[in-house]
Enzyme design. Structure first.
Site, PDB file in Angstrom:
ATOM      1  N   GLU A 109       9.500 -13.139  30.080  1.00  0.00           N
ATOM      2  CA  GLU A 109       8.077 -13.058  29.707  1.00  0.00           C
ATOM      3  C   GLU A 109       7.214 -14.150  30.318  1.00  0.00           C
ATOM      4  O   GLU A 109       6.067 -13.918  30.658  1.00  0.00           O
ATOM      5  CB  GLU A 109       7.911 -13.133  28.179  1.00  0.00           C
ATOM      6  CG  GLU A 109       8.181 -11.852  27.475  1.00  0.00           C
ATOM      7  CD  GLU A 109       9.362 -11.983  26.539  1.00  0.00           C
ATOM      8  OE1 GLU A 109       9.313 -11.405  25.472  1.00  0.00           O
ATOM      9  OE2 GLU A 109      10.333 -12.669  26.877  1.00  0.00           O
ATOM     10  N   ASP A 160      12.533 -11.417  25.382  1.00  0.00           N
ATOM     11  CA  ASP A 160      13.041 -12.039  24.148  1.00  0.00           C
ATOM     12  C   ASP A 160      13.955 -11.102  23.351  1.00  0.00           C
ATOM     13  O   ASP A 160      13.769  -9.877  23.357  1.00  0.00           O
ATOM     14  CB  ASP A 160      11.875 -12.495  23.261  1.00  0.00           C
ATOM     15  CG  ASP A 160      11.237 -13.779  23.769  1.00  0.00           C
ATOM     16  OD1 ASP A 160      11.825 -14.426  24.644  1.00  0.00           O
ATOM     17  OD2 ASP A 160      10.142 -14.131  23.284  1.00  0.00           O
ATOM     18  N   ASP A 201      14.325  -9.646  20.487  1.00  0.00           N
ATOM     19  CA  ASP A 201      13.838  -9.090  19.225  1.00  0.00           C
ATOM     20  C   ASP A 201      13.116  -7.772  19.502  1.00  0.00           C
ATOM     21  O   ASP A 201      13.096  -7.294  20.637  1.00  0.00           O
ATOM     22  CB  ASP A 201      12.923 -10.095  18.489  1.00  0.00           C
ATOM     23  CG  ASP A 201      11.727 -10.533  19.346  1.00  0.00           C
ATOM     24  OD1 ASP A 201      11.454  -9.889  20.378  1.00  0.00           O
ATOM     25  OD2 ASP A 201      11.074 -11.525  18.988  1.00  0.00           O
ATOM     26  N   GLU A 213       9.956  -6.974  19.650  1.00  0.00           N
ATOM     27  CA  GLU A 213       8.848  -7.089  20.604  1.00  0.00           C
ATOM     28  C   GLU A 213       9.385  -7.204  22.031  1.00  0.00           C
ATOM     29  O   GLU A 213       8.885  -6.569  22.959  1.00  0.00           O
ATOM     30  CB  GLU A 213       7.988  -8.298  20.239  1.00  0.00           C
ATOM     31  CG  GLU A 213       6.512  -8.133  20.486  1.00  0.00           C
ATOM     32  CD  GLU A 213       5.868  -7.061  19.616  1.00  0.00           C
ATOM     33  OE1 GLU A 213       5.019  -6.330  20.163  1.00  0.00           O
ATOM     34  OE2 GLU A 213       6.218  -6.928  18.425  1.00  0.00           O
ATOM     35  N   TYR A 251      16.557 -19.478  19.974  1.00  0.00           N
ATOM     36  CA  TYR A 251      15.397 -18.613  19.737  1.00  0.00           C
ATOM     37  C   TYR A 251      14.782 -18.898  18.377  1.00  0.00           C
ATOM     38  O   TYR A 251      15.491 -19.036  17.371  1.00  0.00           O
ATOM     39  CB  TYR A 251      15.818 -17.146  19.847  1.00  0.00           C
ATOM     40  CG  TYR A 251      14.648 -16.210  19.924  1.00  0.00           C
ATOM     41  CD1 TYR A 251      13.675 -16.379  20.896  1.00  0.00           C
ATOM     42  CD2 TYR A 251      14.503 -15.159  19.020  1.00  0.00           C
ATOM     43  CE1 TYR A 251      12.592 -15.517  20.984  1.00  0.00           C
ATOM     44  CE2 TYR A 251      13.434 -14.289  19.102  1.00  0.00           C
ATOM     45  CZ  TYR A 251      12.471 -14.481  20.087  1.00  0.00           C
ATOM     46  OH  TYR A 251      11.397 -13.633  20.165  1.00  0.00           O
ATOM     47  N   ARG A 260      12.500 -17.177  16.489  1.00  0.00           N
ATOM     48  CA  ARG A 260      12.125 -16.130  15.519  1.00  0.00           C
ATOM     49  C   ARG A 260      13.411 -15.554  14.938  1.00  0.00           C
ATOM     50  O   ARG A 260      14.041 -14.690  15.526  1.00  0.00           O
ATOM     51  CB  ARG A 260      11.291 -15.039  16.202  1.00  0.00           C
ATOM     52  CG  ARG A 260       9.939 -15.561  16.668  1.00  0.00           C
ATOM     53  CD  ARG A 260       9.042 -14.481  17.232  1.00  0.00           C
ATOM     54  NE  ARG A 260       7.801 -15.072  17.713  1.00  0.00           N
ATOM     55  CZ  ARG A 260       7.559 -15.421  18.976  1.00  0.00           C
ATOM     56  NH1 ARG A 260       8.505 -15.219  19.891  1.00  0.00           N
ATOM     57  NH2 ARG A 260       6.412 -15.957  19.325  1.00  0.00           N
ATOM     58  N   HIS A 320      20.510 -13.094  15.445  1.00  0.00           N
ATOM     59  CA  HIS A 320      20.304 -14.409  16.052  1.00  0.00           C
ATOM     60  C   HIS A 320      20.954 -15.493  15.211  1.00  0.00           C
ATOM     61  O   HIS A 320      21.225 -15.307  14.038  1.00  0.00           O
ATOM     62  CB  HIS A 320      18.803 -14.726  16.158  1.00  0.00           C
ATOM     63  CG  HIS A 320      18.030 -13.659  16.850  1.00  0.00           C
ATOM     64  ND1 HIS A 320      16.759 -13.301  16.497  1.00  0.00           N
ATOM     65  CD2 HIS A 320      18.366 -12.860  17.888  1.00  0.00           C
ATOM     66  CE1 HIS A 320      16.339 -12.327  17.279  1.00  0.00           C
ATOM     67  NE2 HIS A 320      17.302 -12.040  18.121  1.00  0.00           N
TER      68      HIS A 320
END
Length: 710
Positions: A9, A82, A84, A86, A299, A301, A345
């Site tokens: 990203e 990432d 997740d 999103e 990570y 989140r 995670h």
């Protein structure tokens, strides 16, 4: 020419990964999402199975062309966004643009940006996980439907430009409910009696009135107190019972997203948004002198407290080497995950223990260092031995009445040598690890009262939410997920529904009105339990146990009926206008106070004929040392407070330090104050005077530092 293309990203992440891969790999950044729903209309075909109509994000055309060209020229593309929902959705959109089959093994993920993790991921690419993508699509479409259907209704009935959100509306309701509790709270009187007792050798300690020997008594009035004071006058106090014990306190688990946001808010005054921005930088990679770009944390989140065996063993080795055997538990600590936690995670932890906070300090900004050290300390402390307290509780009788005293001391600090979790203010909890020691006492011993102090108190309303306590409440109630806590708070503040004063969140008049409308006409949308249920259903989509369009269909069938009823029953709402003492210099009308993105401001009520508007400032209550005008508390666009003269630009007085209640003994002007560790530095506001001094800060001032600014 590179054989393989890896897409992440951000440029920071690309720079960090580039270090680990050879010339066969080209690393490019998508700069976040490349496709999304259009802004100009809903972009969801409700009539045909809620099909989203995605478009390329405006301004990303050149980047998309470049990425397509790079993908075409590469033998293979790896999508490394990432790990997740999103991130999975971004990879899916990229695959669509590159015409890569989502069943092709093109997706790689890693929870930390280290050489081992990246190389391991490249050895095990997988297809795009459509369950994750569909969970993201379901959330996006749900929020789009709610926002684009309710917002026009609010424009028509309340004020143009308003908007409603599915999760944000539940958060606003929580804040408004608390405000109502505070407004409706009726204080109740109660009393306490403390007595200072002395042994024969002169050593003293304090005991509190508890009631009768076999019955607790609440003291409601002064009469209750006077009756007891009369009954114990001139009577002996005798030690009745002594209980000694050892108390064990275990460390907190390593951080998850919510607990990191809470502790950073308590200790540094960081907003949830700021904490996540800093954590993102630490995850993606920062320039470390002599090392290049290094991803310092895993990570950020996550709602899992799980730790890899490798990291756990590294932590235990570090503790043994740096603290010794007595600080290392016999077995590694394993923390139980909270109900509903996603275990994909790990917890938030340092990636490599060789990068100690001290080693990287000079390469990090002050705030990055503070957050990294907080994550480091909490992680290492989580695997350390428990703290031990020697506690002593004593019962003392005086006639038929019972008094109690307690004390404790730390016998072994354990993990507390490194880290202690912050506490929320006003939480009504009293720490029993006070460090207060009682003198040596024996049962049957008679002690003398030196002073008996009755005190009147009144019950207090519940405190307003801070960002830390709101995040905690959202998590406890199952509203939102690790990736959404910070955006929820940012959104309700940017829309002018909630403001932050010092560190507390207040609903604005607009926020209260919109919440009342939503409560009356869209009860289900603002209902906390309904919002939590939707989160659970989105988790089921992610797990492949629920079809995402079935979720949308079930929601919309009820929502459309509610919407129709609301359109027919909501009457036009007139917003109350708060007048100021300021007169508009352009048209002579009395200016009104409005709330915008950056807080309150003054506006002419003659809009749109007269468009005059200007900032609204609080009076600091002191006179300008340069011209004698009022000193105002102003704010930068980022919300940082400073003092400035009302006569700016004619008078250029300004300072980042806040006003104190002290006057300069040398020239008589007010003194500013700033916190320096355990001290407060007072400085004369007139720079040419130069008088300054320091004094030790009080406990309450320790708690309030950083509460106003990030």
């Amino acid at each position: 020419m590179a054989k393989y293309l890896v897409i992440v990203e951000s440029p920071a992440k690309a720079k960090t990964i580039k270090k680990f891969l050879g010339s066969n790999y080209k690393i490019k950044a998508s700069m976040g999402h490349v496709r999304d729903l259009p802004k100009s209309h809903m972009g969801v075909d409700i009539e045909h199975g809620f099909e989203p109509k995605y478009i390329n994000i405006r301004g990303k055309g050149d980047l998309i062309t470049e990425l397509k060209k790079e993908a075409k020229e590469s033998e293979r593309v790896f999508l490394a966004t990432d790990p997740d929902r999103e991130g999975e959705a971004i990879s899916w959109h990229l695959a669509n643009i590159f015409q890569i089959d989502s069943n092709e093994k093109c997706r790689i993920t890693f929870n930390e940006i280290t050489k081992n993790a990246v190389l391991k991921a490249l050895q095990a690419p997988r297809p795009i996980d459509m369950n994750l993508v569909n969970a993201q699509q379901a959330r996006r479409v749900l929020d789009r439907i709610v926002g684009y259907k309710i917002s026009p209704l609010l424009w028509k009935k309340v004020k143009k430009g308003l908007s409603a959100g599915r999760v944000q509306s539940a958060a606003i309701k929580i804040i408004c409910d608390r405000e109502r509790e505070i407004e409706n709270f009726i204080p109740e009187e109660y009393w306490t009696i403390e007595t200072l007792l002395s042994k024969e050798d002169g050593r003293t300690f304090t005991a509190k009135f508890s009631g009768l020997v076999n019955e607790k008594i609440e003291l409601k009035t002064r009469e209750d107190v006077d009756r007891i004071l009369g009954n114990i006058e001139n009577k002996e106090f005798t030690i009745r019972n002594i209980k000694r014990s050892e108390k064990k306190r275990t460390p907190s688990p390593p951080f998850i997203t919510s607990t990191l946001q809470q502790d950073a808010a308590r200790k540094f005054g960081f907003s949830a948004k700021k904490t996540m921005m800093l954590a993102q930088q630490l995850y993606e990679g920062v320039e470390i002198e002599g090392e290049g770009s290094v991803g310092l944390i895993t990570y950020m989140r996550t709602d899992s407290t799980r730790i890899s065996d490798e990291a756990l063993n590294a932590a235990r080795e570090y503790i043994l080497k740096n603290y010794g055997e007595k600080y290392l538990p016999e077995k590694p600590r394993v923390f139980k995950a909270k109900s509903g936690a996603q275990d994909a995670h790990e917890a938030i932890r340092p990636t490599l223990l060789e990068f100690t906070p001290e080693r990287v300090k000079d390469s990090l900004s002050r705030d990055l260092y503070r957050l990294y050290k907080l994550i480091w300390d909490r992680f290492i402390a989580s695997q350390m031995e428990s703290a031990l307290y020697d506690t002593m509780s004593v019962e003392i009788t005086c006639g038929d009445y019972l008094f109690k005293a307690s004390g404790s001391r730390i016998a072994f600090k354990g993990f507390l040598v490194l880290y202690e979790e912050g506490k929320d203010d006003d939480n009504g909890e009293e720490s029993d690890e006070t460090g207060i020691l009682l003198p040596e006492l024996t049962e049957g011993e008679v002690v003398k009262p030196v002073e008996i102090k009755p005190a009147q108190h009144f019950t207090q309303p519940p405190p307003r939410y801070t960002e830390a306590t709101l995040v905690k409440t959202l998590e406890e109630k199952g509203i939102g997920r690790p990736s959404t806590y910070a955006p929820i708070i940012s959104t309700i503040m940017s829309r002018g529904y909630v403001v932050k004063e010092k560190k507390y969140l207040y609903p604005t008049e607009l926020g209260k009105i919109v919440n009342s409308l939503m409560e009356e006409h869209f009860k289900e949308i603002v209902d906390v339990n309904f919002t939590a249920k939707m989160e659970t259903q989105l988790d089921l989509v992610e797990e492949g146990k629920l079809e995402w369009k079935n979720l949308l269909n079930e929601f919309y069938s009820e929502f459309s009926k509610t919407l129709k009823a609301a359109e027919e029953s909501i009457n036009k709402v007139e917003l109350p206008v708060e007048e100021s003492d300021e007169i508009c210099e352009k048209c002579g009308r009395r200016m009104v106070i409005k709330t915008g993105k950056y807080g309150k401001f003054l506006a002419c009520p003659g809009f749109p004929e007269c468009r005059n508007a200007k900032p609204l400032f609080d009076d600091a209550g002191v006179k300008c040392p340069k011209c004698g005008g009022k000193v105002l508390i102003k704010k930068t666009k980022r919300g940082k407070s400073y003092l400035g003269c009302e006569n700016y630009p004619e008078c250029d007085f300004s300072t980042w330090d806040m006003a104190s209640d002290k006057k300069c003994p040398k020239c008589g002007n007010f003194m500013t104050k700033r916190f320096k560790g355990k001290m407060i530095q007072y400085t004369c506001s007139l720079s040419s005077c130069g008088y300054e001094f320091e004094e030790e800060r009080k406990q309450s001032e320790n708690k309030s530092e950083n509460n106003g600014n990030d």
